[in-house]
Scaffold this motif. Structure first.
Motif, PDB file in Angstrom:
ATOM      1  N   LEU A  74      -4.197   3.756  -1.859  1.00  0.00           N
ATOM      2  CA  LEU A  74      -3.489   5.085  -1.666  1.00  0.00           C
ATOM      3  C   LEU A  74      -4.115   5.697  -0.226  1.00  0.00           C
ATOM      4  CD1 LEU A  74      -3.576   6.790  -5.204  1.00  0.00           C
ATOM      5  CD2 LEU A  74      -2.048   5.135  -4.222  1.00  0.00           C
ATOM      6  N   PHE A  75      -3.333   6.097   0.658  1.00  0.00           N
ATOM      7  CA  PHE A  75      -3.725   6.680   1.784  1.00  0.00           C
ATOM      8  C   PHE A  75      -3.005   7.948   1.923  1.00  0.00           C
ATOM      9  CE2 PHE A  75      -4.064   1.918   2.630  1.00  0.00           C
ATOM     10  CZ  PHE A  75      -5.224   1.969   3.266  1.00  0.00           C
ATOM     11  N   ASP A  76      -3.783   8.877   2.452  1.00  0.00           N
ATOM     12  CA  ASP A  76      -3.426  10.355   2.663  1.00  0.00           C
ATOM     13  C   ASP A  76      -2.267  10.380   3.486  1.00  0.00           C
ATOM     14  OD1 ASP A  76      -5.326  11.260   1.142  1.00  0.00           O
ATOM     15  OD2 ASP A  76      -6.790  12.061   2.795  1.00  0.00           O
ATOM     16  N   SER A  77      -2.125   9.614   4.476  1.00  0.00           N
ATOM     17  CA  SER A  77      -1.002   9.685   5.481  1.00  0.00           C
ATOM     18  C   SER A  77      -0.548   8.367   6.102  1.00  0.00           C
ATOM     19  CB  SER A  77      -1.334  10.620   6.525  1.00  0.00           C
ATOM     20  OG  SER A  77      -2.296   9.803   7.403  1.00  0.00           O
ATOM     21  N   LEU A  78       0.411   8.135   6.555  1.00  0.00           N
ATOM     22  CA  LEU A  78       0.981   7.117   6.925  1.00  0.00           C
ATOM     23  C   LEU A  78      -0.024   6.339   8.236  1.00  0.00           C
ATOM     24  CD1 LEU A  78       3.253   4.762   7.154  1.00  0.00           C
ATOM     25  CD2 LEU A  78       4.416   6.128   8.699  1.00  0.00           C
ATOM     26  N   ASP A  79      -0.323   7.346   9.084  1.00  0.00           N
ATOM     27  CA  ASP A  79      -1.310   7.209  10.122  1.00  0.00           C
ATOM     28  C   ASP A  79      -2.654   6.314   9.447  1.00  0.00           C
ATOM     29  OD1 ASP A  79       0.472   7.859  12.133  1.00  0.00           O
ATOM     30  OD2 ASP A  79      -0.569   9.887  12.291  1.00  0.00           O
ATOM     31  N   ASP A  80      -3.063   7.111   8.517  1.00  0.00           N
ATOM     32  CA  ASP A  80      -4.214   6.581   7.960  1.00  0.00           C
ATOM     33  C   ASP A  80      -4.031   5.285   7.351  1.00  0.00           C
ATOM     34  OD1 ASP A  80      -5.694   8.858   8.083  1.00  0.00           O
ATOM     35  OD2 ASP A  80      -5.705   9.500   6.157  1.00  0.00           O
ATOM     36  N   ALA A  81      -3.065   4.833   6.839  1.00  0.00           N
ATOM     37  CA  ALA A  81      -2.786   3.481   6.366  1.00  0.00           C
ATOM     38  C   ALA A  81      -2.607   2.481   7.367  1.00  0.00           C
ATOM     39  CB  ALA A  81      -1.211   3.528   5.340  1.00  0.00           C
ATOM     40  N   ARG A  96      -3.371   8.813 -10.496  1.00  0.00           N
ATOM     41  CA  ARG A  96      -4.789   8.957 -11.164  1.00  0.00           C
ATOM     42  C   ARG A  96      -4.824   9.023 -12.645  1.00  0.00           C
ATOM     43  NH1 ARG A  96      -5.749  13.522  -8.287  1.00  0.00           N
ATOM     44  NH2 ARG A  96      -6.032  14.768 -10.230  1.00  0.00           N
ATOM     45  N   LEU A  97      -3.914   9.812 -13.279  1.00  0.00           N
ATOM     46  CA  LEU A  97      -3.783   9.733 -14.780  1.00  0.00           C
ATOM     47  C   LEU A  97      -3.570   8.519 -15.363  1.00  0.00           C
ATOM     48  CD1 LEU A  97      -1.824  13.115 -15.234  1.00  0.00           C
ATOM     49  CD2 LEU A  97      -4.479  12.710 -15.991  1.00  0.00           C
ATOM     50  N   THR A  98      -2.769   7.666 -14.827  1.00  0.00           N
ATOM     51  CA  THR A  98      -2.612   6.665 -15.409  1.00  0.00           C
ATOM     52  C   THR A  98      -3.451   5.188 -14.928  1.00  0.00           C
ATOM     53  OG1 THR A  98      -0.712   6.050 -13.452  1.00  0.00           O
ATOM     54  CG2 THR A  98       0.000   6.959 -15.581  1.00  0.00           C
ATOM     55  N   ARG A  99      -4.235   5.605 -13.816  1.00  0.00           N
ATOM     56  CA  ARG A  99      -5.395   4.707 -13.482  1.00  0.00           C
ATOM     57  C   ARG A  99      -4.506   3.855 -12.460  1.00  0.00           C
ATOM     58  NH1 ARG A  99      -8.714   1.806 -16.243  1.00  0.00           N
ATOM     59  NH2 ARG A  99     -10.182   2.106 -14.491  1.00  0.00           N
ATOM     60  N   MET A 100      -3.498   4.139 -12.102  1.00  0.00           N
ATOM     61  CA  MET A 100      -2.733   3.154 -10.979  1.00  0.00           C
ATOM     62  C   MET A 100      -3.360   3.394  -9.842  1.00  0.00           C
ATOM     63  SD  MET A 100      -0.396   1.004 -12.110  1.00  0.00           S
ATOM     64  CE  MET A 100       0.387   0.721 -13.789  1.00  0.00           C
ATOM     65  N   ASP A 101      -4.049   4.305  -9.685  1.00  0.00           N
ATOM     66  CA  ASP A 101      -4.772   4.462  -8.216  1.00  0.00           C
ATOM     67  C   ASP A 101      -5.815   3.504  -8.161  1.00  0.00           C
ATOM     68  OD1 ASP A 101      -6.511   5.604 -10.299  1.00  0.00           O
ATOM     69  OD2 ASP A 101      -7.461   6.898  -9.188  1.00  0.00           O
ATOM     70  N   ASP A 114       0.851  -1.214   0.054  1.00  0.00           N
ATOM     71  CA  ASP A 114      -0.180  -0.031   0.228  1.00  0.00           C
ATOM     72  C   ASP A 114       0.796   1.310  -0.260  1.00  0.00           C
ATOM     73  OD1 ASP A 114      -2.332  -1.557   0.103  1.00  0.00           O
ATOM     74  OD2 ASP A 114      -2.391  -1.684   2.191  1.00  0.00           O
ATOM     75  N   LEU A 115       0.093   2.588  -0.468  1.00  0.00           N
ATOM     76  CA  LEU A 115       1.276   3.532  -0.569  1.00  0.00           C
ATOM     77  C   LEU A 115       0.477   4.782   0.540  1.00  0.00           C
ATOM     78  CD1 LEU A 115       1.504   3.615  -4.690  1.00  0.00           C
ATOM     79  CD2 LEU A 115       3.016   2.536  -2.789  1.00  0.00           C
ATOM     80  N   ALA A 116       1.324   5.231   0.864  1.00  0.00           N
ATOM     81  CA  ALA A 116       0.920   6.623   1.891  1.00  0.00           C
ATOM     82  C   ALA A 116       1.396   7.656   1.820  1.00  0.00           C
ATOM     83  CB  ALA A 116       1.078   5.969   3.185  1.00  0.00           C
ATOM     84  N   GLY A 117       0.699   8.742   1.982  1.00  0.00           N
ATOM     85  CA  GLY A 117       1.551  10.273   1.925  1.00  0.00           C
ATOM     86  C   GLY A 117       1.825  10.766   0.664  1.00  0.00           C
ATOM     87  N   LEU A 118       0.928  10.349  -0.215  1.00  0.00           N
ATOM     88  CA  LEU A 118       1.006  11.008  -1.493  1.00  0.00           C
ATOM     89  C   LEU A 118       0.809  12.463  -2.039  1.00  0.00           C
ATOM     90  CD1 LEU A 118       0.365   7.899  -1.904  1.00  0.00           C
ATOM     91  CD2 LEU A 118       0.180   8.428  -4.345  1.00  0.00           C
ATOM     92  N   GLN A 119       1.936  12.969  -2.163  1.00  0.00           N
ATOM     93  CA  GLN A 119       1.659  14.486  -2.443  1.00  0.00           C
ATOM     94  C   GLN A 119       0.773  14.840  -3.632  1.00  0.00           C
ATOM     95  OE1 GLN A 119       5.187  17.244  -2.184  1.00  0.00           O
ATOM     96  NE2 GLN A 119       6.351  16.070  -0.390  1.00  0.00           N
ATOM     97  N   PRO A 120       0.278  15.833  -3.879  1.00  0.00           N
ATOM     98  CA  PRO A 120      -0.607  16.203  -4.867  1.00  0.00           C
ATOM     99  C   PRO A 120      -0.135  15.882  -6.158  1.00  0.00           C
ATOM    100  CG  PRO A 120      -1.065  17.872  -3.323  1.00  0.00           C
ATOM    101  CD  PRO A 120       0.275  17.151  -3.047  1.00  0.00           C
ATOM    102  N   VAL A 129       2.368  13.631  -7.186  1.00  0.00           N
ATOM    103  CA  VAL A 129       2.515  12.234  -7.177  1.00  0.00           C
ATOM    104  C   VAL A 129       1.167  11.589  -7.486  1.00  0.00           C
ATOM    105  CG1 VAL A 129       3.649  10.501  -5.690  1.00  0.00           C
ATOM    106  CG2 VAL A 129       4.473  12.434  -5.752  1.00  0.00           C
ATOM    107  N   GLU A 130       0.140  12.135  -6.605  1.00  0.00           N
ATOM    108  CA  GLU A 130      -0.926  11.311  -6.771  1.00  0.00           C
ATOM    109  C   GLU A 130      -1.802  11.409  -7.888  1.00  0.00           C
ATOM    110  OE1 GLU A 130      -4.599  13.011  -5.109  1.00  0.00           O
ATOM    111  OE2 GLU A 130      -5.388  11.036  -5.926  1.00  0.00           O
ATOM    112  N   LYS A 131      -1.240  12.616  -8.592  1.00  0.00           N
ATOM    113  CA  LYS A 131      -2.110  12.918 -10.106  1.00  0.00           C
ATOM    114  C   LYS A 131      -1.522  11.904 -10.963  1.00  0.00           C
ATOM    115  CE  LYS A 131      -3.250  16.464 -12.928  1.00  0.00           C
ATOM    116  NZ  LYS A 131      -3.850  18.049 -13.143  1.00  0.00           N
ATOM    117  N   VAL A 132      -0.126  11.595 -10.908  1.00  0.00           N
ATOM    118  CA  VAL A 132       0.606  10.583 -11.913  1.00  0.00           C
ATOM    119  C   VAL A 132      -0.174   9.251 -11.670  1.00  0.00           C
ATOM    120  CG1 VAL A 132       2.547   9.321 -12.342  1.00  0.00           C
ATOM    121  CG2 VAL A 132       2.613  11.769 -11.999  1.00  0.00           C
TER     122      VAL A 132
END
Lengths: 151, 112
Positions: B99-106, B89-94, B76-82, B84-87
């Motif tokens: 994807l988690f907003d933060s490590l704590d969330d994950a 999302r655009l490639t549909r790898m999301d 799992d991936l955590a703490g993606l900056q905008p 990074v998240e956009k890449v």
């Protein structure tokens, strides 16, 4: 040199050797420079992504198997448009035109997931216009972005 | 460049200490990930909070790492900056990674 450097202050220019480490630093420097030149933050991420993919293509493909020379980048921000011209003396794009940029499907099994082939897709998604010209042994790729005018 | 790893009851956490995961370091990143994930952790969380930029080569390196980890374990991936998240999302790898907003969330999310 493919493009004579301009003395125009509105143009952000940089050239660097077409090797990965230099390109990485160059892309980071251009991204920071564009913000400084007034590129709105909401557009900056799109530009960073497309610029990096376009420059990586030059490093990985245009100069693949031949001695890498320089990549020249010129960014011009005017009114509501940003034009970025990327030039190099590497090999021409296949068919002398930019690839269509169809994204590989991610609806597949884990082991078949694509690990590449997203570069041109990202460039197409993020730009409003792509033009390519082969002239005098140079590749001239221009990327245009629509930039929202700040309030 | 570098990765550090810590293990909690819930997961192995791998932290990326590089501002960029791009073409210049993609191969090294894959190799470092392979070494760090030679564990028996069922769940690995990659903390990307310090990563300011990723390109398609870097994305490919993360995908390669997930393949290497295999389908019996999860990444799992955590703490993606905008950006990074956009890449992702655009490639549909999301749709492929959680994807988690933060490590704590994950870490507070259930493994599955």
């Amino acid at each position: 040199m493919c493009v004579t450097p301009s003395s125009d202050q509105t143009c952000l220019q940089l050239s660097f050797p077409a090797i990965e480490a230099e390109a990485s630093a160059g892309i980071a420097e251009l991204s920071a420079g564009l913000a400084h030149h007034g590129l709105p933050v909401e557009k900056a991420d799109d530009v960073k992504i497309a610029l990096a993919e376009a420059i990586n293509n030059v490093v990985e493909h245009a100069y693949s198997g031949i001695e890498p020379a320089k990549v020249q980048v010129c960014c011009r921000l005017e009114h509501n448009q940003l034009d970025i011209l990327i030039s190099d003396t590497g090999r021409p794009l296949p068919g002398c035109k930019p690839p269509d940029g169809t994204a590989a499907s991610v609806e597949t099994s884990l082991q078949d997931l694509p690990e590449g082939g997203f570069g041109w897709y990202l460039i197409h998604e993020l730009t409003s216009e792509i033009r390519y010209e082969r002239r005098d042994g140079c590749n001239l790729l221009s990327l245009r972005f629509d930039v929202p005018i700040p309030e | 460049m570098g990765l550090t790893s810590t293990t909690t009851d819930a997961a192995q956490i791998i932290t990326v200490h590089s501002e960029r995961i791009d073409a210049a370091i993609a191969i090294q990143f894959k190799e470092d990930m392979r070494r760090e994930t030679e564990t028996d952790a069922a769940r690995i969380v990659l903390d990307l909070a310090g990563v300011e930029f990723i390109d398609s080569s870097g994305l490919g390196a993360i995908v390669a790492s997930m393949k290497q980890i295999g389908s019996e374990r999860r990444l799992d991936l955590a703490g993606l900056q905008p950006v990074v998240e956009k890449v992702f999302r655009l490639t549909r790898m999301d749709t492929v990674f959680r994807l988690f907003d933060s490590l704590d969330d994950a870490l507070s999310a259930k493994a599955d």
